[in-house]
Design an enzyme around this catalytic site. Structure first.
Site, PDB file in Angstrom:
ATOM      1  NE  ARG A  14      -1.331   2.843   2.522  1.00 39.46           N
ATOM      2  CZ  ARG A  14      -0.815   4.190   2.695  1.00 39.46           C
ATOM      3  NH1 ARG A  14      -0.793   4.676   1.681  1.00 39.46           N
ATOM      4  NH2 ARG A  14      -0.217   4.399   3.739  1.00 39.46           N
ATOM      5  CG  ASP A  15       3.427   4.099   3.129  1.00 38.40           C
ATOM      6  OD1 ASP A  15       3.354   5.022   1.963  1.00 38.40           O
ATOM      7  OD2 ASP A  15       4.227   4.342   4.032  1.00 38.40           O
ATOM      8  CG  HIS A 208       9.370   8.015   5.146  1.00 39.38           C
ATOM      9  ND1 HIS A 208       8.728   8.546   3.855  1.00 39.38           N
ATOM     10  CD2 HIS A 208       8.473   6.902   5.462  1.00 39.38           C
ATOM     11  CE1 HIS A 208       7.361   8.082   3.922  1.00 39.38           C
ATOM     12  NE2 HIS A 208       7.352   6.863   4.766  1.00 39.38           N
ATOM     13  CB  CYS A 239      10.489  11.233  -0.611  1.00 43.57           C
ATOM     14  SG  CYS A 239      10.170  12.460   0.635  1.00 43.57           S
ATOM     15  CG  ASN A 248       7.387   3.587   2.840  1.00 45.55           C
ATOM     16  OD1 ASN A 248       7.042   4.152   4.000  1.00 45.55           O
ATOM     17  ND2 ASN A 248       6.795   3.380   1.950  1.00 45.55           N
TER      18      ASN A 248
HETATM   19 MG    MG Z   1       5.572   5.522   4.701  1.00 42.60          MG
END
Ligand code: MG
Length: 300
Positions: A14-15, A208, A239, A248
């Site tokens: 997801r992220d 991150h 980012c 991440n």
């Molecule tokens: Mg993240």
């Protein structure tokens, strides 16, 4: 007694993928999740129930969910921004959802079109129902270590939001270094404040690697008692606030560090490597994990 074991929450599907330009076919996403399950992850953030016109990468969330529910013992927290997302998650059979707010009003408005307090009001519209329906809720707080618009953010505001999320009944809170500006001293100060008020066993850290300090921040968190960490296979996800920078922290690097320290994660590193190689090939990129690259070099 120090618990020599950590939980890694894999957020790549997801992220990670949400912040990649390439939109992958659903079969590739399902295969990625299957590989991550095979590697040993017990909690995987699979998708979000958001409007596809905003996040086209997640437009297939309902179909994706029906495929991954075969993994009955895996926790799949799906991100939901509002009541509509919650109803869709329920419809898809999600047993876990994740809700999100931030310590910066400007960031929250840009990210969710709501001030912090408006986001809390939104939670009130569906989180009690989610809990009544038997869903478990994870809470995210973004910009805890700094905001791209407001700069430094308030620790008191973070504490207030933790309190609010707990009052809604969330069972885990993930504190995000959304733009990757945290440093180990700051991490220590923030966790020491957290400890005064909350049980650390429900707190996760989401770092991150924008400035290359994620592992240092994870180590500082571990030393202060945190045992849950979010990370992304192969460091997926860039980012949005710094073009070309890492996003991440890579699961590969986090797990390698813990294993070298003799701290258990439950993850098989060879199988994780396979998952990383698979998804990087699908995206046509090299990824940001130092460990993956070193390992790949040794193997070829
Ligand atoms: Mg993240």
């Amino acid at each position: 007694m120090i618990k020599e074991e950590v939980k890694i929450v894999e957020v790549g599907p997801r992220d990670g993928l949400q912040n990649e330009k390439v939109i992958l076919p659903i079969e590739t996403k399902i295969e990625l999740i299957d590989l991550l399950v095979d590697a040993g992850f017990k909690t995987i953030e699979p998708t979000s129930f958001v409007r596809p016109e905003y996040i086209p990468q997640m437009a297939d969330s309902k179909t994706l969910f029906s495929s991954i529910l075969k993994h009955e013992d895996i926790v799949f927290p799906a991100l939901v921004p509002n009541k509509k997302g919650f109803l869709n998650s329920l419809d898809a059979g999600a047993k876990w959802i994740a809700i999100f707010t931030a310590t910066s009003n400007t960031f929250n408005k840009k990210n969710t079109n709501a001030t912090i307090d408006e986001s809390l009001k939104r939670f009130d519209e569906f989180v009690p129902d989610a809990i009544k329906e038997g869903q478990t809720v994870r809470g995210y707080i973004s910009t805890v270590f700094g905001c791209p618009y407001e700069g430094e953010t308030s620790i008191d505001e973070m504490l207030r939001l933790c309190e609010k999320l707990i009052s809604f009944g969330v069972n885990e809170i993930s504190l995000g270094d959304t733009i990757g500006v945290a440093n180990p001293n700051q991490v220590q100060v923030i966790i020491q404040r957290l400890k005064e008020h909350f049980d650390l066993s429900m707190m996760a850290m989401h770092f991150h690697d924008t400035e290359g300090m994620a592992l240092a921040n994870i180590l500082a968190s571990y030393q202060e008692g945190i045992r849950i960490f979010d990370s992304s296979v192969a460091g997926l996800g860039g980012c949005p606030y710094a073009k070309g920078a890492s996003g991440n922290v890579a699961s590969d690097d986090v797990i390698n560090m813990f294993h070298k320290m003799n701290i258990k994660t439950g993850i098989d590193q060879d199988k994780l490597h396979k998952a990383s190689r698979f998804i990087l090939k699908a995206l046509g990129k090299e990824g940001s994990s130092k460990f993956f690259q070193a390992n790949e070099g040794r193997k070829s």
